[in-house]
Scaffold this motif. Structure first.
Motif, PDB file in Angstrom:
ATOM      1  N   ALA A 129       0.683  -1.157  -0.137  1.00  0.00           N
ATOM      2  CA  ALA A 129      -0.096   0.026   0.101  1.00  0.00           C
ATOM      3  C   ALA A 129       0.889   1.164   0.016  1.00  0.00           C
ATOM      4  N   ILE A 130       1.898   1.304   0.691  1.00  0.00           N
ATOM      5  CA  ILE A 130       2.828   2.343   0.793  1.00  0.00           C
ATOM      6  C   ILE A 130       3.404   2.586  -0.576  1.00  0.00           C
ATOM      7  N   ALA A 131       3.990   1.565  -1.074  1.00  0.00           N
ATOM      8  CA  ALA A 131       4.590   1.538  -2.271  1.00  0.00           C
ATOM      9  C   ALA A 131       3.649   2.205  -3.571  1.00  0.00           C
ATOM     10  N   GLU A 132       2.643   1.584  -3.572  1.00  0.00           N
ATOM     11  CA  GLU A 132       1.485   2.234  -4.668  1.00  0.00           C
ATOM     12  C   GLU A 132       1.037   3.480  -4.251  1.00  0.00           C
ATOM     13  N   GLU A 133       1.026   4.051  -2.889  1.00  0.00           N
ATOM     14  CA  GLU A 133       0.623   5.273  -2.841  1.00  0.00           C
ATOM     15  C   GLU A 133       1.706   6.458  -3.037  1.00  0.00           C
ATOM     16  N   LEU A 134       2.897   5.885  -2.794  1.00  0.00           N
ATOM     17  CA  LEU A 134       4.210   6.860  -3.333  1.00  0.00           C
ATOM     18  C   LEU A 134       4.278   6.916  -4.553  1.00  0.00           C
ATOM     19  N   GLU A 135       3.959   5.767  -5.486  1.00  0.00           N
ATOM     20  CA  GLU A 135       4.217   5.925  -6.865  1.00  0.00           C
ATOM     21  C   GLU A 135       2.986   6.516  -7.477  1.00  0.00           C
ATOM     22  N   ARG A 136       1.709   6.623  -6.791  1.00  0.00           N
ATOM     23  CA  ARG A 136       0.772   7.752  -7.417  1.00  0.00           C
ATOM     24  C   ARG A 136       0.888   9.113  -7.165  1.00  0.00           C
ATOM     25  N   VAL A 137       1.580   9.026  -6.035  1.00  0.00           N
ATOM     26  CA  VAL A 137       1.753  10.706  -5.549  1.00  0.00           C
ATOM     27  C   VAL A 137       2.881  11.076  -6.299  1.00  0.00           C
ATOM     28  N   ARG A 138       3.879  10.576  -6.436  1.00  0.00           N
ATOM     29  CA  ARG A 138       5.027  10.820  -7.406  1.00  0.00           C
ATOM     30  C   ARG A 138       4.647  11.084  -8.779  1.00  0.00           C
ATOM     31  N   GLN A 139       3.671  10.174  -9.358  1.00  0.00           N
ATOM     32  CA  GLN A 139       3.268  10.496 -10.736  1.00  0.00           C
ATOM     33  C   GLN A 139       2.621  11.695 -11.012  1.00  0.00           C
ATOM     34  N   LYS A 140       1.776  12.165  -9.756  1.00  0.00           N
ATOM     35  CA  LYS A 140       1.002  13.403  -9.910  1.00  0.00           C
ATOM     36  C   LYS A 140       1.789  14.654  -9.524  1.00  0.00           C
ATOM     37  N   PHE A 141       2.682  14.804  -8.561  1.00  0.00           N
ATOM     38  CA  PHE A 141       3.291  15.836  -8.118  1.00  0.00           C
ATOM     39  C   PHE A 141       4.928  15.921  -8.637  1.00  0.00           C
ATOM     40  N   GLY A 142       5.509  14.859  -9.061  1.00  0.00           N
ATOM     41  CA  GLY A 142       6.831  14.668  -9.499  1.00  0.00           C
ATOM     42  C   GLY A 142       7.762  14.413  -8.370  1.00  0.00           C
ATOM     43  N   VAL A 143       7.052  14.210  -7.259  1.00  0.00           N
ATOM     44  CA  VAL A 143       7.788  14.303  -5.702  1.00  0.00           C
ATOM     45  C   VAL A 143       7.070  13.517  -5.034  1.00  0.00           C
ATOM     46  N   ALA A 144       7.378  12.705  -3.904  1.00  0.00           N
ATOM     47  CA  ALA A 144       6.658  12.214  -2.974  1.00  0.00           C
ATOM     48  C   ALA A 144       7.435  12.150  -1.798  1.00  0.00           C
ATOM     49  N   VAL A 145       6.973  12.744  -0.428  1.00  0.00           N
ATOM     50  CA  VAL A 145       7.725  12.666   0.643  1.00  0.00           C
ATOM     51  C   VAL A 145       6.927  11.918   1.848  1.00  0.00           C
ATOM     52  N   LEU A 146       7.549  10.716   2.068  1.00  0.00           N
ATOM     53  CA  LEU A 146       7.267   9.839   3.101  1.00  0.00           C
ATOM     54  C   LEU A 146       7.616  10.192   4.342  1.00  0.00           C
ATOM     55  N   TYR A 147       6.495  10.531   5.206  1.00  0.00           N
ATOM     56  CA  TYR A 147       6.721  11.110   6.666  1.00  0.00           C
ATOM     57  C   TYR A 147       6.084  10.076   7.606  1.00  0.00           C
ATOM     58  N   ASP A 148       7.227   9.378   8.264  1.00  0.00           N
ATOM     59  CA  ASP A 148       6.972   7.852   9.092  1.00  0.00           C
ATOM     60  C   ASP A 148       6.925   8.263  10.496  1.00  0.00           C
ATOM     61  N   CYS A 149       5.435   8.111  11.028  1.00  0.00           N
ATOM     62  CA  CYS A 149       5.060   8.938  12.247  1.00  0.00           C
ATOM     63  C   CYS A 149       5.204   7.682  13.453  1.00  0.00           C
ATOM     64  N   HIS A 150       5.985   8.063  14.347  1.00  0.00           N
ATOM     65  CA  HIS A 150       6.191   7.016  15.494  1.00  0.00           C
ATOM     66  C   HIS A 150       6.039   7.913  16.780  1.00  0.00           C
ATOM     67  N   SER A 151       6.074   7.147  17.684  1.00  0.00           N
ATOM     68  CA  SER A 151       6.174   7.521  19.103  1.00  0.00           C
ATOM     69  C   SER A 151       6.295   6.456  20.041  1.00  0.00           C
ATOM     70  N   ILE A 152       6.947   6.881  21.383  1.00  0.00           N
ATOM     71  CA  ILE A 152       7.620   5.796  22.061  1.00  0.00           C
ATOM     72  C   ILE A 152       7.804   6.362  23.518  1.00  0.00           C
ATOM     73  N   ARG A 153       7.744   5.531  24.527  1.00  0.00           N
ATOM     74  CA  ARG A 153       7.826   6.030  25.876  1.00  0.00           C
ATOM     75  C   ARG A 153       9.144   6.686  26.241  1.00  0.00           C
ATOM     76  N   SER A 154       9.188   7.475  27.108  1.00  0.00           N
ATOM     77  CA  SER A 154      10.582   8.455  27.131  1.00  0.00           C
ATOM     78  C   SER A 154      11.613   7.681  27.829  1.00  0.00           C
ATOM     79  N   ASN A 155      11.499   6.817  28.752  1.00  0.00           N
ATOM     80  CA  ASN A 155      12.327   6.079  29.405  1.00  0.00           C
ATOM     81  C   ASN A 155      12.166   4.516  29.238  1.00  0.00           C
ATOM     82  N   ILE A 156      13.177   3.876  28.376  1.00  0.00           N
ATOM     83  CA  ILE A 156      13.182   2.671  28.301  1.00  0.00           C
ATOM     84  C   ILE A 156      14.664   2.210  28.207  1.00  0.00           C
ATOM     85  N   PRO A 157      15.213   1.796  29.347  1.00  0.00           N
ATOM     86  CA  PRO A 157      16.655   1.716  29.401  1.00  0.00           C
ATOM     87  C   PRO A 157      17.184   0.267  28.691  1.00  0.00           C
TER      88      PRO A 157
END
Length: 275
Positions: A129-157
């Motif tokens: 799904a990611i690959a298909e969407e990036l290609e669709r976006v690139r074809q439309k705009f000439g460029v695609a920016v994948l912004y990978d959204c993550h979060s994590i607990r502040s303290n994990i020794p």
């Protein structure tokens, strides 16, 4: 096994694609029953990640997997090769939580065949799904920016020393995106002087960022790992904290808006990273 998980896809009209691999909490019953109490706590979820980003960039595409990372981690190399050799981490189908504690009852860990089945049923469709969407976006705009959204607990020794900075930006040391993308992101985060921002420190960008980030082809990728104290309470029941979240959302909105503006203006079309 009879389960299957289709990724959740929102197709937008923007060069920005938001990927959210760790916000899902779905676990097939056949796997859930084999988890111990640590596994069933699902403590390593990127809690509320969709809510944190919801509405920040109305036209952005969004791709999420509903499956929990304990079933299969959508941000791991499908060949299960570690991106952080010598450092503690978790695998494609984790056997421990982020504190190094087993998540399965004794003798209930997945076999190699089951790991491959999970990869095929859950990991592969998400990345298709990611690959298909990036290609669709690139074809439309000439460029695609994948912004990978993550979060994590502040303290994990088990994973890192001390308290994690609020904003942790990863571009595999500048290889996955144009320098402008990294700089826009860094500057927007550091505009909030009350929190710490680091670049390519403990989190240099996971498999998603490194796999898709090929600026020479017009596809750029960047990972944002946000410490969860910046928008929620870091203990069960993992409640959302609107006052903290609104401040963090303002920073994230600034990043995404600027990235979109530069992409639409054509500033990224010929950009490539320093080699």
């Amino acid at each position: 096994m009879t389960y299957s998980f289709s990724p959740l896809i929102k197709k937008g009209d923007s060069p920005i694609v938001l990927a959210q691999p760790h916000g899902g909490t779905d676990v097939p019953l056949s796997i859930w029953d084999r988890f111990n109490s640590v596994g069933q706590a699902l403590a390593d979820t990127d809690w509320h990640i969709n809510r944190l980003y919801d509405g920040l960039l109305e036209n952005a595409s969004v791709i999420q997997t509903p499956v929990h990372r304990y079933v299969v981690d959508a941000n791991r190399d499908p060949a299960d090769v570690s991106l952080y050799p010598g450092q503690n981490t978790t695998t494609l189908c984790p056997l421990t939580d982020f504190d190094g504690r087993p998540i399965y009852r004794d003798g209930q860990e997945p076999s190699e065949d089951e790991i491959e089945e999970r990869r095929a049923k859950c990991h592969a469709p998400y990345h298709e799904a990611i690959a298909e969407e990036l290609e669709r976006v690139r074809q439309k705009f000439g460029v695609a920016v994948l912004y990978d959204c993550h979060s994590i607990r502040s303290n994990i020794p088990f994973l890192f020393e001390g308290e994690l900075p609020v904003f942790n930006i990863g571009t595999n040391v500048g290889q996955t995106c144009a320098p402008m993308i990294e700089q826009i992101t860094v500057d927007a985060c550091r505009a909030d002087t009350s929190v710490e921002t680091v670049v390519n420190a403990r989190f240099k960008g996971g498999w998603t960022t490194r796999h898709y980030g090929t600026p020479e082809t017009g596809i750029h990728a960047i990972q944002m790992e946000t410490a969860q104290r910046a928008y929620m309470f870091e203990q069960s029941p993992w409640a959302y904290a609107p006052e903290h979240a609104n401040k963090t959302r303002a920073t994230l909105k600034s990043i995404l808006s600027q990235l979109e503006a530069q992409a639409l203006a054509g500033a990224l079309s010929s950009a490539s990273p320093d080699r």
